[in-house]
Design a protein around this motif. Structure first.
Motif, short mmCIF file in Angstrom:
data_model
loop_
_atom_site.label_atom_id
_atom_site.label_comp_id
_atom_site.label_asym_id
_atom_site.label_seq_id
_atom_site.Cartn_x
_atom_site.Cartn_y
_atom_site.Cartn_z
N PHE A 31 0.84 -1.20 0.00
CA PHE A 31 0.00 0.00 0.00
C PHE A 31 0.87 1.25 0.00
O PHE A 31 0.60 2.23 -0.69
CB PHE A 31 -0.91 0.02 1.23
N LEU A 68 3.80 1.41 -1.21
CA LEU A 68 4.42 1.53 -2.53
C LEU A 68 3.49 2.25 -3.50
O LEU A 68 3.91 3.20 -4.18
CB LEU A 68 4.78 0.14 -3.06
N ILE A 69 2.23 1.83 -3.56
CA ILE A 69 1.37 2.50 -4.55
C ILE A 69 1.08 3.93 -4.14
O ILE A 69 0.98 4.81 -4.98
CB ILE A 69 0.06 1.73 -4.84
N ILE A 81 4.00 5.83 -5.31
CA ILE A 81 4.00 5.99 -6.77
C ILE A 81 2.99 7.06 -7.18
O ILE A 81 3.24 7.88 -8.05
CB ILE A 81 3.69 4.65 -7.48
#
Lengths: 483, 465
Positions: free
Chosen positions: A168, A170-171, A174
């Motif tokens: 979570f 990571l996104i 991003i």
């Protein structure tokens, strides 16, 4: 360059240990951790002297704007210090055990240190993430190879649970990263702060949740704590120390570094929920700790309760709260390593952690019981111990933020005293039991670990300003960003 | 594009070389052939050239894909160990020749500029693969797999051809560079509807080759039935070629009518992720698990296809490279272990065969672990950055649901990949030291280290792609 040394030196020695498997593994790893401590101490003293952060920048993946960017400022400096300080102790606790010259074991501890250092030093968000996840691998292998009963299933649950949470993060990262200006985006934390501030309240809210879940699982915060007691109990002692002493701080550090300065509007929506959850954890963890029969499990729940208070304090976004959180991370690390070591010492001699079976150890080993009491008092936050400073600041900040929450959180001091004193009473005092009657006194090596730790507990209670002054400038700067 | 001529000649000559040389020599020769092929491919770098009556175009992208394909074939040949010592039933010269031919087909699939060239390339690749799948002629499973692969493959090619016909009918051109301009210059109202049907049929034909759900039903049985070394070939070479062709078609040629095909790919990618990952969890056999994992990776790569960003090509290249290295490594260890366990265990291909691997074979266990970590997308390995670039592309298109699904599926992926690691490290077993040939060992370590290098310093190849 100094930062690079601090980051990679443990890894290099760790790899030597893992690959070449030298016979005197203990000497190697202990010497390496001491060199690391000296190096970190040198960097930190330089920083304190010049009152300016140190950084290092190098290209990493220039095609997508990800850089190898390190920063040691007042906030990360504390964590670097903690990590460098605790690892020698953790390695020293293996002295004269079967793990002392186990090159694989020592190698994994040192590789773990690099991963933790990397997470604390990273200024590029993806570099942070990289180390944040990479740190799971050494601890996973430590726990699954050397742990106790049912170790594979438990460490696997821990691995999948925390990995799932960090995805979570990571996104979320991003998402913000793709909104940074420029043809090639940037993942530098400063740029991410600015970009995230420009997002709408709704988006910030979602992102806050994504980030906070990742860190809440790591810390852990209620209700994401279900992996923690089992993992702490089953891991080998040094694994537990790494997990509770340092790795848990990656979660709290992540909140200070990434969540607070990035999503002020998200905080406005979800901050109080997160804070209530943290305080629920404080009370819940304490109550369960009181019921525990296994000493290690009791400490696991006490650690869960402590981290809840740290989390609640820093979520107030005030200078005191963040300072208190930083200070408490440091003291909690020291205390918990000492306490787990005491439990390990008892277990080595009696082969048991059951409180019902213990008792009367004070008659066999005076030093052990004194040290245990000092460490416990640090954990209970008695004045003149390091725990008091952190907990006081944290409670004050929560109290200032919202009085009801502050009062509820204040119960932790009473509950903490209940379970800690119960632990001391059941194990140290009372009648000598069947298994504690031949209790051996501490060896010199064991005293050399415990006494310095106790000294740190008291020194931390008397001279908190050394640390608080060190972090103050950076925390004030951060708090301005939050407003 | 002298590489495909050279490789075809090499393939024919290796058929004859089989009369005189031993299997070891043939293996080394094939490796040399592939190295020459790579050198010839790389010689065209930075010049855009048209060949064979403008039917074949070499660009840097196509060169990158061709190099990847030949690299994958190189790894497979290096891991083939000359196909054992059984002179009566194995025919190494033919196998190496067929592999070279299918590499030629694969290179054509990634460099075509004329749709018939795509078809021819696909057929060269596939027919060779049908034969190789059934090469273990006494094995019932291999025979079944071969027949299944052939029947399903023939249907898929038929569908592709039908699609090509419709697209030709709508645009009056076989040249894809023309098709792009014709579609762009025609007003949407006057475009015949059957163009879109053609596009969809072509997509479906290629999706079959990359084993995306719901066209994946052949995958598990064929991967399972084929000799493991050819399974490795299928899951690396064929897949990469399929993806390159698919993205070339939908991304470059039909990029102008993005909206007509995107929803199809979008849903297929999600379905593929679910089917691949969820089914992989229930597999007892490592080989079948790797087959379903290959389906799930198709799902991740389709995500970036449906995102259709400028960086998508580079992402697919990077993902393919990381995937090729990890898959080749895991299959290589799998081949060693399952060969060792044949006769010792009832089911040599199951996870139980790996139990206790780390005790006497720490190197093999390490390579296996790194490859599985890379497939699972854990940092320190190439697979992590592969996933990272995919997520990044997908987010650029604001596609949130596939990402959330992909996260769930990544967590599930960790679960089944770790079954292999747990078996190798934490379970008791009685595996003695496994003898590994030198070339095999070197290649294994090179692929493992390459996976780690990709994970730590992705810029090394990202700057080329």
């Amino acid at each position: 360059m100094n930062l690079l040394f601090i980051l990679f030196f443990p890894l290099v020695v760790g790899l030597i240990l893992l690959i070449l498997k030298p016979a005197k593994a203990f000497i190697w790893s202990f010497a390496a951790s001491l060199i690391e401590l000296v190096a970190a101490g040198y960097v930190l003293s330089q920083m304190a002297e010049s009152a300016s952060p140190q950084s290092y920048l190098h290209d990493w993946i220039p095609e997508v704007g990800i850089s190898f960017s390190l920063l040691a400022d007042g906030i990360s400096g504390i964590l670097i210090g903690l990590c460098a300080l605790l690892v020698p102790f953790i390695i020293a606790t293996t002295a004269r055990t079967d793990k002392a010259n186990n090159a694989q074991y020592q190698g994994l501890i040192l590789t773990m240190q690099t991963a933790l250092m990397g997470a604390f030093l990273a200024k590029d968000a993806f570099l942070f993430y990289f180390f944040f996840e990479a740190s799971l691998l050494p601890i996973y292998f430590l726990a699954s190879i050397y742990g106790g009963e049912n170790r594979q299933a438990i460490s696997f649950k821990f691995f999948v649970y925390t990995l799932f949470g960090s995805l979570f993060l990571l996104i979320g990262l991003i998402y913000v990263y793709l909104r940074t200006p420029g043809q090639i985006h940037s993942a530098d934390m400063e740029v991410l702060y600015q970009t995230a501030h420009g997002l709408t309240a709704q988006h910030q809210g979602y992102l806050f949740l994504a980030f906070f879940i990742a860190f809440a699982i790591k810390m852990p915060i209620f209700p994401f704590h279900t992996w923690q007691p089992d993992t702490y109990t089953t891991s080998p002692t040094q694994g537990t120390m790494l997990l509770s002493g340092i790795m848990l701080k990656m979660g709290t550090y992540g909140v200070i570094r990434l969540v607070l300065p990035m999503f002020p509007l998200g905080m406005a929506t979800w901050g109080s929920t997160a804070m209530i959850l943290s305080i629920v954890g404080v009370i819940y963890g304490s109550i369960i700790a009181i019921q525990q029969k296994d000493a290690k499990r009791l400490l696991a729940y006490s650690s869960f309760a402590h981290v809840g208070l740290i989390s609640a304090g820093m979520l107030t976004q005030s200078v005191e709260g963040i300072q208190g959180a930083l200070y408490q991370m440091l003291s909690h690390g020291i205390n918990v390593v000492g306490l787990f070591f005491v439990i390990d010492l008892i277990e080595r001699r009696t082969k048991s952690r059951e409180l019902a079976q213990l008792g009367g150890i004070t008659q066999a080993s005076y030093v052990l019981s004194v040290c245990f009491v000092i460490l416990s008092l640090g954990s209970v936050a008695l004045p003149l111990t390091n725990g008091f400073i952190g907990e006081f600041l944290l409670l004050k900040s929560v109290f200032d933020h919202q009085m009801t929450l502050g009062i509820i959180a204040g119960i932790t001091i009473i509950l903490g005293a209940v379970y800690t004193l119960r632990l001391i009473q059941k194990s140290m005092f009372g009648n000598v039991s069947r298994i504690t009657k031949d209790f051996e006194d501490l060896s010199a090596a064991e005293k050399w670990v415990l006494i310095p730790l106790c000294a740190l507990v008291i020194l931390g209670g008397i001279f908190p300003n050394v640390v608080l002054n060190f972090s103050e400038a950076s925390v004030v700067q951060l708090a301005q960003l939050v407003k | 594009m002298t590489a495909i001529i050279a490789l075809s000649l090499f393939g024919i000559s290796s058929l004859f070389l089989g009369f005189w040389f031993s299997r070891k020599v043939l293996q080394s020769l094939t490796l040399v052939f592939l190295l020459v092929g790579m050198a010839l491919t790389a010689a065209d770098w930075n010049q855009e050239l048209l060949w064979f009556g403008h039917m074949f175009r070499t660009t840097n992208t196509s060169i990158n894909f061709s190099l990847l394909i030949q690299l994958a074939a190189f790894l497979v040949v290096a891991f083939s160990r000359g196909f054992g010592n059984d002179d009566e039933h194995t025919h190494p010269a033919e196998y190496y020749a067929l592999m070279l031919f299918s590499v030629v087909g694969a290179i054509m699939m990634v460099s075509f500029d004329h749709m018939i060239m795509l078809f021819v390339g696909l057929e060269i690749l596939s027919v060779a693969m049908y034969v190789l799948t059934g090469s273990d002629k006494r094995s019932l499973r291999a025979n079944e797999a071969s027949l299944k692969y052939f029947l399903m493959g023939a249907f898929a090619t038929g569908i592709l051809l039908f699609g090509i016909t419709l697209v030709y009918g709508a645009t009056r051109s076989f040249y894809i560079s023309n098709i792009g301009t014709i579609i762009a210059s025609t007003a949407p109202e006057s475009t015949p509807n059957f163009l879109y049907i053609g596009v969809l049929l072509m997509t479906v034909g290629l999706l079959f080759k990359v084993s995306a759900a719901p066209f994946h039903f052949w995958t598990a049985d064929v991967y399972d039935g084929a000799p493991s070394i050819f399974t490795m070939f299928m899951s690396t070479v064929v897949k990469t070629a399929g993806f390159a062709a698919l993205y070339h078609i939908v991304g470059d040629v039909f990029g102008g009518i993005y909206s007509t095909w995107v929803m199809t790919i979008y849903f297929i990618s999600m379905l593929t992720l679910i089917v691949g990952n969820v089914t992989a969890v229930y597999q007892q056999s490592v080989k079948r698990m790797l087959a379903y994992s290959s389906i799930s990776h198709a799902g991740y790569m389709l995500m970036t296809v449906s995102a259709h960003q400028i960086s998508s090509t580079s992402t697919i290249l990077y993902y393919s490279l990381a995937y090729i290295l990890a898959t080749a490594t895991s299959f290589a260890v799998f081949i060693l272990v399952s060969d060792y366990q044949t006769g010792r265990k009832e089911k040599p291909e199951n996870f139980q065969s790996f139990e206790g691997l780390a005790k006497n074979n720490p190197g093999l266990a390490f390579c296996f672990t790194i490859s599985l970590l890379s497939l699972a997308g854990i940092p320190l390995t190439g697979g992590f950055w592969g996933k990272f670039f995919v997520f990044s592309d997908t987010f650029n298109r604001n596609m949130t649901y596939p990402i959330i699904l992909a996260i769930l599926m990544s967590a599930i992926g960790v679960y089944y990949y770790f079954k292999g690691i747990i078996a190798a490290y934490f379970k008791e077993g009685d595996i003695e030291k496994i003898e590994v040939p030198t070339l095999f060992k070197i290649t294994l370590w090179v692929t493992t280290l390459a996976t780690l290098v990709l994970g730590v310093y992705p810029s090394l190849v990202k700057s080329i792609f």
